[in-house]
Design a protein around this motif. Structure first.
Motif, PDB file in Angstrom:
ATOM      1  N   CYS A   1     -71.393 -22.129 -14.312  1.00 59.95           N
ATOM      2  CA  CYS A   1     -72.772 -21.792 -13.921  1.00 59.95           C
ATOM      3  C   CYS A   1     -73.105 -22.478 -12.611  1.00 59.95           C
ATOM      4  CB  CYS A   1     -73.765 -22.103 -15.051  1.00 59.95           C
ATOM      5  SG  CYS A   1     -74.488 -23.742 -15.025  1.00 59.95           S
TER       6      CYS A   1
ATOM      7  N   TRP B   1     -78.143 -18.686 -10.243  1.00 62.57           N
ATOM      8  CA  TRP B   1     -77.168 -17.615 -10.045  1.00 62.57           C
ATOM      9  C   TRP B   1     -76.342 -17.380 -11.285  1.00 62.57           C
ATOM     10  CZ3 TRP B   1     -79.352 -15.722  -6.174  1.00 62.57           C
ATOM     11  CH2 TRP B   1     -79.828 -16.512  -5.119  1.00 62.57           C
ATOM     12  N   GLN B   2     -75.711 -16.218 -11.292  1.00 61.97           N
ATOM     13  CA  GLN B   2     -74.938 -15.857 -12.488  1.00 61.97           C
ATOM     14  C   GLN B   2     -73.508 -16.386 -12.430  1.00 61.97           C
ATOM     15  OE1 GLN B   2     -75.801 -11.728 -11.988  1.00 61.97           O
ATOM     16  NE2 GLN B   2     -77.650 -11.813 -13.231  1.00 61.97           N
ATOM     17  N   ARG B   3     -73.049 -16.814 -11.272  1.00 64.11           N
ATOM     18  CA  ARG B   3     -71.701 -17.373 -11.121  1.00 64.11           C
ATOM     19  C   ARG B   3     -71.794 -18.719 -10.406  1.00 64.11           C
ATOM     20  NH1 ARG B   3     -71.011 -13.894 -13.979  1.00 64.11           N
ATOM     21  NH2 ARG B   3     -69.911 -11.928 -13.825  1.00 64.11           N
TER      22      ARG B   3
ATOM     23  N   THR C   1     -72.714  -8.862  -7.807  1.00 66.53           N
ATOM     24  CA  THR C   1     -73.752  -9.583  -8.536  1.00 66.53           C
ATOM     25  C   THR C   1     -74.920  -8.649  -8.779  1.00 66.53           C
ATOM     26  OG1 THR C   1     -75.262 -11.492  -8.470  1.00 66.53           O
ATOM     27  CG2 THR C   1     -74.842 -10.410  -6.384  1.00 66.53           C
TER      28      THR C   1
ATOM     29  N   THR D   1     -79.482 -13.374 -19.796  1.00 65.38           N
ATOM     30  CA  THR D   1     -78.222 -14.127 -19.776  1.00 65.38           C
ATOM     31  C   THR D   1     -78.196 -15.090 -20.944  1.00 65.38           C
ATOM     32  OG1 THR D   1     -78.042 -13.934 -17.394  1.00 65.38           O
ATOM     33  CG2 THR D   1     -76.853 -15.761 -18.408  1.00 65.38           C
TER      34      THR D   1
ATOM     35  N   ASP E   1     -71.941 -18.298  -6.420  1.00 64.96           N
ATOM     36  CA  ASP E   1     -72.676 -17.207  -5.783  1.00 64.96           C
ATOM     37  C   ASP E   1     -73.357 -17.690  -4.503  1.00 64.96           C
ATOM     38  OD1 ASP E   1     -72.020 -15.150  -7.462  1.00 64.96           O
ATOM     39  OD2 ASP E   1     -73.778 -15.344  -8.747  1.00 64.96           O
TER      40      ASP E   1
ATOM     41  N   CYS F   1     -86.715 -16.716 -16.218  1.00 69.49           N
ATOM     42  CA  CYS F   1     -85.524 -17.530 -16.443  1.00 69.49           C
ATOM     43  C   CYS F   1     -85.563 -18.178 -17.820  1.00 69.49           C
ATOM     44  CB  CYS F   1     -85.466 -18.619 -15.368  1.00 69.49           C
ATOM     45  SG  CYS F   1     -84.003 -19.632 -15.468  1.00 69.49           S
TER      46      CYS F   1
ATOM     47  N   ARG G   1     -76.382  -9.891 -21.305  1.00 65.99           N
ATOM     48  CA  ARG G   1     -75.305  -9.483 -20.396  1.00 65.99           C
ATOM     49  C   ARG G   1     -73.956  -9.939 -20.962  1.00 65.99           C
ATOM     50  NH1 ARG G   1     -79.432 -11.571 -16.749  1.00 65.99           N
ATOM     51  NH2 ARG G   1     -80.161  -9.901 -15.403  1.00 65.99           N
TER      52      ARG G   1
ATOM     53  N   SER H   1     -82.760 -14.603 -13.785  1.00 70.64           N
ATOM     54  CA  SER H   1     -82.540 -13.155 -13.804  1.00 70.64           C
ATOM     55  C   SER H   1     -82.923 -12.560 -15.155  1.00 70.64           C
ATOM     56  CB  SER H   1     -81.093 -12.838 -13.463  1.00 70.64           C
ATOM     57  OG  SER H   1     -80.210 -13.552 -14.310  1.00 70.64           O
TER      58      SER H   1
ATOM     59  N   GLU I   1     -79.252 -20.180 -18.995  1.00 71.63           N
ATOM     60  CA  GLU I   1     -78.676 -19.808 -17.699  1.00 71.63           C
ATOM     61  C   GLU I   1     -78.065 -20.993 -16.953  1.00 71.63           C
ATOM     62  OE1 GLU I   1     -81.260 -17.267 -15.308  1.00 71.63           O
ATOM     63  OE2 GLU I   1     -82.195 -16.489 -17.116  1.00 71.63           O
TER      64      GLU I   1
END
Ligand code: SF4
Ligand code: SF4
Ligand code: FES
Length: 846
Positions: free
Chosen positions: A252, A539-541, A372, A754, A544, A405, A824, A503, A410
């Motif tokens: 993460c 961010w999701q990664r 993304t 997420t 990112d 969020c 997700r 997100s 997340e």
């Protein structure tokens, strides 16, 4: 500034802020006062009495009210008749602490003898042996012999699972309560506690499943004995057999600092293997904590499913070939594609990988894209968190707005740190369409309908400024809400302001609107360009943010771009696996990845890569801290890191690209990416003194490898802090409307969220977490489910963008009606709010 207090500890003068505990003041001057129950990250409780010292205080002359003096003019000191606990006693002016007197030593000996009365002393087979505070302190301060007989010891259960991740050895527990207090005070998951009385006092779990917390592994680090161990490591190796390598978690955007402990192992055929992941201290990032995903989720790197040799499609089948053949063919086809090349990259990649990908693609005149569904990385580069930001320093002067969020899911460690900032007095404002765990710590909780996240932030702005576009009706209604108005004013009035956007329920497009609205709020309220102010994207990664900084951007119509490209170079992304409708690829498809993903199965060439445990590189966290990771285990012969493969293709095309040394790629980044100017691997490896002192030589604050000798990284200054001007930019209201719908109007809307534990390729290989990974599911409001005649636990077929997936239904009262909450990476291809239909397959719960 805090008042300073002067005292002496074992003859050494020390000056510390008022309120400092004696045990910490001693640490400042290198005096070790042994502790068991005390931990510098938690409130003291004085339970174990190991820290007993003699304390003298100045005598006050009752007649004058002044300190009495000896004949020689020195302060007259009276030493108390009883030993005192250094962990609960704050310093005071003129105090004299005596930690090495016979009385103090005897006190410690007695405590240790008492603690060992029923301790099994099975050090030779104990996981903590070699790094055990009890072992160390017994050697340092304990009696030479015990008066207790072995037969009189209590014998308690030794392998008690507190859930499937953590085991308890009841005989070894010294009832210090660190684990219980961590779960209560730090993790806010009070799922373990003490049970029974007297000598039967013992740790139990109250939750189902057992020890149900994302942070459970941390208790094994702070347990001062071998009572708590992880299923992953217990009986796996002895600490002195292990080598250490510094790393950074890849799961993460927090970028928690890790230490991998590794050894060569007979069971692995003499190969080096990662035996455990431990937190590495970085007080600006993760302090000394990591979540269980970071601790147990690294096993994908050693998965047998990894691709180990290049593959080329021959006669319709992917067939092993040499690197020379694979790279030769790729080079030829990329050259032919020229500016028809589209390079699609994911945020798993390091900065060096991304930089080289961009160089190669630019050299051919092609296009790059970031894979993304979240936007805003350009805005965090402009008005992101100021250099010097540290959540641990935030208190009453700071307002933190968390919008769209579910922070614990997340970015778990940010959730811990934000929660603690709130506990210190920061105003925590939560703006989310449904309840999340962050609400528990919030000062203000505001709701908006799904799809109106940007409008909700703009509604806050409305209370402060007239410089905004007209809002859609949903936003106008929120703006009229007096609670929104008072919260907006409080945020504006705070000395420091941070906005964290995630997100929850957003698409790429709505995320751009949200990020811009958040940036506008920060600019209007003058919360940019300083430490402890600015914008933070969840961010999701892991990298990112680094991808944005290296020039990668998401492209709006990915499907069309993929179809129209004459060659596709997909690196660390699996678009076809995530969404089968993206499976129609270009004429020539190269996939560079760890696994034979859904996309890789369609490729013309598959290029295998080294895992992050086998190589070095750097990631940029969401807080824009650039951090190095180091190789923990040797690479497999003939394998390459992503940056190297890309560079080798570039070299074959006649480009001057670095294929061997990641540090040299960073040197080029420093020259060509203005935000990274001045960075080098040497700079990223710099360390500074950190407080509290944990691990290192004395081991009594943890007994693990917290020590950070490999670098705390460098936090980048956002453009505004470097003097750039920033201006407001408005996304048109039409683009920020609500997707919330009543069933009668438009049917159900699936919204993506997420979850920490998903079924993605980077988590599935960690079998230890399998019981925690949810089966594919969607969640509905009970009233909605009642209308649809769907029971909790029923099986339904979900149809999203033409794809049908079978999932179970969970009921959740916190959800608005009309909404189908869709996690997700659980098998449903969802990238944003989408109309959805549900067909009941099995109404009855199995
Ligand atoms: S299990 Fe460990 S941390 Fe918990 S009370 Fe026992 S000794 Fe202390
Ligand atoms: S909080 Fe994020 S970076 Fe830290 S250990 Fe957990 S998953 Fe990894
Ligand atoms: S009472 Fe001070 S460390 Fe336990």
């Amino acid at each position: 500034m805090a008042k300073m207090v002067n005292l002496t500890i074992d003859g050494k003068p020390v000056t510390v802020p008022e309120g400092t505990l004696v045990v910490n003041a001693a640490k400042r001057v290198g005096v070790d006062i042994p502790v068991f129950c005390y931990h510098p990250k938690m409130e003291p409780v004085g339970m174990c009495r190991m820290c007993l010292v003699e304390i003298g205080r100045p005598v006050i002359d009752r007649a004058t009210g002044q300190a009495a003096l000896e004949a020689d003019g020195a302060l007259k000191i009276q030493v108390g008749p009883k030993l005192e606990t250094a962990c609960t006693t704050p310093v005071s002016e003129g105090m004299v602490v005596l930690g090495s007197t016979e009385k103090a030593k005897l006190g410690r000996e007695d405590i240790l003898e008492f603690l060992l009365t029923s301790h099994p002393l099975d050090c030779p087979i104990c996981d903590k042996g070699g790094e055990c505070p009890l072992q160390n302190l017994t050697m340092g301060f304990g009696p030479g012999e015990s008066r207790y007989l072995y037969d009189e010891k209590m014998h308690l259960a030794k392998h008690v699972p507190l859930g499937e991740l953590i085991y308890l050895d009841r005989e070894r527990c010294i009832q210090c309560g660190r684990c219980v207090r961590f779960q209560e005070q730090v993790a806010d998951d009070p799922v373990i506690g003490f049970f029974q009385r007297g000598r039967s006092w013992q740790i139990v779990t109250f939750s189902e499943p057992g020890f149900d917390s994302y942070f459970s592994g941390n208790t094994t680090d702070i347990c001062p004995v071998g009572a708590l161990t992880t299923t992953d490591f217990r009986f796996g190796a002895r600490p002195w057999e292990l080598n250490s390598a510094a790393s950074v978690c890849t799961h993460c955007p927090v970028g928690c600092n890790l230490t991998f402990n590794v050894r060569r192992e007979a069971a692995a055929g003499g190969k080096w293997v990662v035996k455990r992941a431990m937190p590495r201290q970085n007080e600006w990032v993760n302090e000394i904590w990591i979540c269980d995903k970071g601790r147990f989720g690294h096993h994908y790197t050693e998965s047998m499913e990894r691709v180990t040799e290049p593959l080329m499609r021959k006669n319709g089948e992917l067939t092993p070939v040499t690197w020379d053949e694979a790279l030769g063919y790729v080079t030829e086809c990329f050259q032919a594609a020229s500016d028809g090349l589209l390079t699609l990259a994911g945020g798993r990649l390091s900065n060096e990988d991304l930089f080289n990908l961009r160089q190669l693609t630019a050299g051919l005149g092609g296009e790059t894209a970031l894979y993304t569904s979240m936007a805003g990385g350009d805005l965090t580069a402009q008005v992101g968190l100021g250099q010097g930001t540290n959540f641990s320093e935030m208190g009453p002067e700071t307002a933190i707005l968390v919008v769209a969020c579910d922070l614990e899911e997340e970015a778990p460690i940010w959730w811990l740190r934000v929660k603690q900032a709130a506990a210190r007095g920061a105003r925590l404002i939560v703006l989310n369409p449904r309840p999340t765990k962050t609400d528990r710590s919030a000062t203000d909780v505001l709701r908006y309908p799904y799809g109106s996240e940007a409008a909700a932030v703009l509604a806050l702005l409305n209370a402060l400024s007239t410089k905004r576009p007209d809002l859609p009706e949903t936003g106008q209604a929120l703006a009229r809400d007096p609670v929104f108005q008072s919260v907006a004013k409080a945020f504006a009035a705070a000395q420091n302001g941070v906005v964290i956007f995630g997100s929850e329920g957003t698409s790429l497009e709505s995320s751009q609107a949200l990020a811009q609205a958040c940036a506008n709020l920060l600019i209007v309220t003058d919360h940019v360009g300083r430490a402890n102010n600015g914008l933070l994207g969840v961010w999701q990664r892991a990298n990112d943010q680094g991808a944005w900084d290296m020039g990668f951007r998401p492209i709006p119509n990915l499907k069309e771009s993929m179809k129209s490209a004459s060659a596709l170079y997909i690196v660390a992304a699996d678009p076809a696996g995530d969404d089968p409708s993206l499976a129609e690829a270009a004429d020539f498809l190269v996939v560079q990845d760890l696994f034979l993903t859904g996309t890789a199965k369609l490729a013309d060439v598959v290029l295998p890569v080294q895992a992050f445990t086998e190589r070095e590189g750097s990631f940029t966290s969401g807080e824009r801290r650039v951090q190095r990771f180091y190789p923990a285990i040797p690479e497999s012969p003939g394998s390459f890191a992503d940056f190297s493969i890309t560079a080798q293709i570039g070299q074959r095309l006649g480009m001057n690209m670095e294929s061997r040394n990641a540090a040299s790629v960073m040197a080029q980044i420093a020259l060509q990416v203005p935000d990274y100017a001045g960075l080098s691997y040497t700079k990223l490896a710099e360390v500074v003194e950190q407080w509290p002192i944990v691990g290192r030589e004395d081991l009594y604050y943890g007994g693990t490898s917290y020590e950070n000798r490999q670098g705390i990284g460098v936090q980048l200054a956002p453009a505004v802090q470097r003097g750039a001007s920033v201006s407001l930019s408005w996304i048109q209201p039409a683009q920020v409307g609500s997707v919330q719908a009543t069933p009668a109007q438009t049917g159900l809307i699936a919204v993506p969220v997420t979850r920490l534990y998903d079924r993605g390729q980077m988590l599935l290989p960690s079998k230890i977490l399998h019981l925690r990974l949810p089966e594919p599911y969607v969640a509905l409001n009970p009233a909605e489910a009642g209308r649809l005649k769907i029971e909790d636990g029923a099986t339904v077929e979900v149809t999203v963008t033409g794809v049908v997936v079978r999932v179970t239904v969970r009921l959740d009262e916190g959800l608005p009606e009309g909404i189908v909450l869709t996690p997700r990476s659980l098998g449903i291809p969802i990238t944003g709010p989408t109309p959805v239909s549900l067909k009941v397959v099995d109404r009855v719960v199995a």
